[in-house]
Design a protein around this motif. Structure first.
Motif, PDB file in Angstrom:
ATOM      1  N   GLY A 132       0.593  -1.090  -0.038  1.00 59.15           N
ATOM      2  CA  GLY A 132       0.022  -0.108  -0.028  1.00 59.15           C
ATOM      3  C   GLY A 132       0.772   1.381   0.077  1.00 59.15           C
ATOM      4  O   GLY A 132       0.448   2.298   0.226  1.00 59.15           O
ATOM      5  N   ALA A 133       2.187   1.258  -0.336  1.00 60.84           N
ATOM      6  CA  ALA A 133       2.950   2.126  -0.275  1.00 60.84           C
ATOM      7  C   ALA A 133       2.428   3.412  -1.432  1.00 60.84           C
ATOM      8  O   ALA A 133       2.423   4.447  -1.063  1.00 60.84           O
ATOM      9  N   ALA A 134       2.216   2.996  -2.489  1.00 62.70           N
ATOM     10  CA  ALA A 134       1.610   4.045  -3.589  1.00 62.70           C
ATOM     11  C   ALA A 134       0.323   4.677  -3.024  1.00 62.70           C
ATOM     12  O   ALA A 134       0.365   5.964  -3.117  1.00 62.70           O
ATOM     13  N   GLN A 135      -0.454   4.216  -2.279  1.00 63.19           N
ATOM     14  CA  GLN A 135      -1.752   4.594  -1.821  1.00 63.19           C
ATOM     15  C   GLN A 135      -1.307   5.668  -0.729  1.00 63.19           C
ATOM     16  O   GLN A 135      -2.140   6.737  -0.642  1.00 63.19           O
ATOM     17  N   ARG A 138      -0.045   8.714  -2.356  1.00 66.11           N
ATOM     18  CA  ARG A 138      -1.131   9.429  -2.743  1.00 66.11           C
ATOM     19  C   ARG A 138      -1.916  10.179  -1.675  1.00 66.11           C
ATOM     20  O   ARG A 138      -2.231  11.091  -2.008  1.00 66.11           O
ATOM     21  N   LEU A 139      -2.135   9.792  -0.549  1.00 69.58           N
ATOM     22  CA  LEU A 139      -2.861  10.335   0.425  1.00 69.58           C
ATOM     23  C   LEU A 139      -2.042  11.153   1.239  1.00 69.58           C
ATOM     24  O   LEU A 139      -2.688  12.468   1.177  1.00 69.58           O
ATOM     25  N   ALA A 142      -2.472  14.031  -1.288  1.00 70.57           N
ATOM     26  CA  ALA A 142      -3.790  14.751  -1.122  1.00 70.57           C
ATOM     27  C   ALA A 142      -3.931  15.733   0.146  1.00 70.57           C
ATOM     28  O   ALA A 142      -4.804  16.738   0.015  1.00 70.57           O
ATOM     29  N   LEU A 143      -3.134  15.294   1.278  1.00 75.04           N
ATOM     30  CA  LEU A 143      -3.327  15.946   2.630  1.00 75.04           C
ATOM     31  C   LEU A 143      -2.457  17.299   2.472  1.00 75.04           C
ATOM     32  O   LEU A 143      -2.779  18.254   3.404  1.00 75.04           O
ATOM     33  N   ARG A 144      -1.793  17.419   1.373  1.00 72.47           N
ATOM     34  CA  ARG A 144      -0.702  18.675   1.599  1.00 72.47           C
ATOM     35  C   ARG A 144      -1.288  19.988   1.585  1.00 72.47           C
ATOM     36  O   ARG A 144      -0.794  20.806   2.433  1.00 72.47           O
ATOM     37  N   PRO A 145      -2.266  20.181   0.824  1.00 72.48           N
ATOM     38  CA  PRO A 145      -2.789  21.581   0.916  1.00 72.48           C
ATOM     39  C   PRO A 145      -3.542  21.731   2.234  1.00 72.48           C
ATOM     40  O   PRO A 145      -3.748  22.995   2.554  1.00 72.48           O
TER      41      PRO A 145
END
Length: 207
Positions: A132-135, A138-139, A142-145
Motif C-alpha cells: 500500500g505504499a503507493a496509496q 497518494r494520500l 492529497a493532504l498537503r494543501p
C-alpha cells in the motif's frame, strides 16, 4: 505515435506536459512555460526527508503537550497548550472549529510524516516498498494543501501583536517547537522530489 502516459509529467502550476527524463547529477527539470521545478533529485535526499519526518513527529508531540503561551496580568496568570485550547471548547460550533484547527495544524502534519516514513523507509534501505505504499504516498500528497502549520503561525503572530498591549505574554517551549515545526514542514516539502518517489514505486511494482 502517442507517447506512453507513464513517460509524461505534468507541471503542477500550468499543466504543461513533458516527457519525463532523469536529470543528470546536479541538474533539475524546470517547466519551460512557468519555470516551476518538476524534477530535482538530490543526493541522499531520502534519508534527509526521513530525518525531517521524525523531527516533525517529535516536535508535534512536544507542541501539543508543553505550554504554548503564558498570559499574565495584575498578578494572575495562566498557561495554555495547543491541546488544552482545543479541548476547552466542548459545546456548540466552537467545538467543531477547535477540532478542525487541531487537525489542520497538528494531526495532518503528523499523519503526513508517518505516511512519508512508511513510503520512503524501504526505498532508502533498497528494499521492496511495503504494501500500500503507493496509496499512502497518494494520500500524503492529497493532504498537503490541508497542512496549515505555517498559516497558524502567521495567525498567531497577528493575534499576539494585538494581545500584547492588554497583558504580559511569555512564550512557552511549545511556541518555539511550533516555529521549528513550521520550518521543518516547509523544508521537507521543498526537498521532496515526487517524481523520483513515484518512479521508485513504479519500478518496484513492475518487478
Amino acid at each position: 505515435m502517442l507517447p506512453d502516459p507513464a513517460e509524461l509529467i505534468a507541471c503542477p502550476t500550468c499543466d504543461a506536459l513533458y516527457r519525463a527524463r532523469q536529470p543528470a547529477a546536479g541538474e533539475r527539470a524546470v517547466c519551460e512555460r512557468c519555470h516551476t521545478v518538476l524534477i530535482a533529485p538530490r543526493a541522499r535526499a531520502g534519508m534527509s526527508i526521513i530525518m525531517l519526518s521524525l523531527a516533525t513527529l517529535i516536535l508535534v508531540a512536544g507542541a501539543i503537550n508543553f505550554p504554548f503561551l503564558r498570559i499574565s496580568r495584575a498578578g494572575f496568570g495562566n498557561d495554555a497548550s495547543i491541546l488544552d485550547t482545543a479541548l476547552a471548547f466542548t459545546e456548540g460550533p466552537l467545538q467543531l472549529l477547535s477540532l478542525a484547527v487541531l487537525a489542520l495544524i497538528v494531526l495532518i502534519p503528523a499523519t503526513r510524516a508517518l505516511l512519508t516514513l512508511y513510503v520512503l523507509t524501504p526505498v532508502v534501505m533498497d528494499r521492496s516498498p511495503w504494501r500500500g505504499a503507493a496509496q499512502a504516498f497518494r494520500l500524503s500528497e492529497a493532504l498537503r494543501p490541508w497542512s496549515m502549520a505555517e498559516i497558524f503561525s502567521i495567525g498567531c503572530a497577528v493575534a499576539l501583536v494585538k494581545v500584547a498591549d492588554l497583558a504580559n505574554l511569555t512564550f512557552g517551549p511549545a511556541f518555539w517547537m511550533f516555529c521549528v515545526l513550521t520550518v521543518v514542514v516547509v523544508v521537507q516539502d521543498q526537498w521532496m522530489d515526487r517524481w523520483s518517489v513515484w518512479a521508485s514505486l513504479d519500478r518496484e511494482a513492475a518487478t
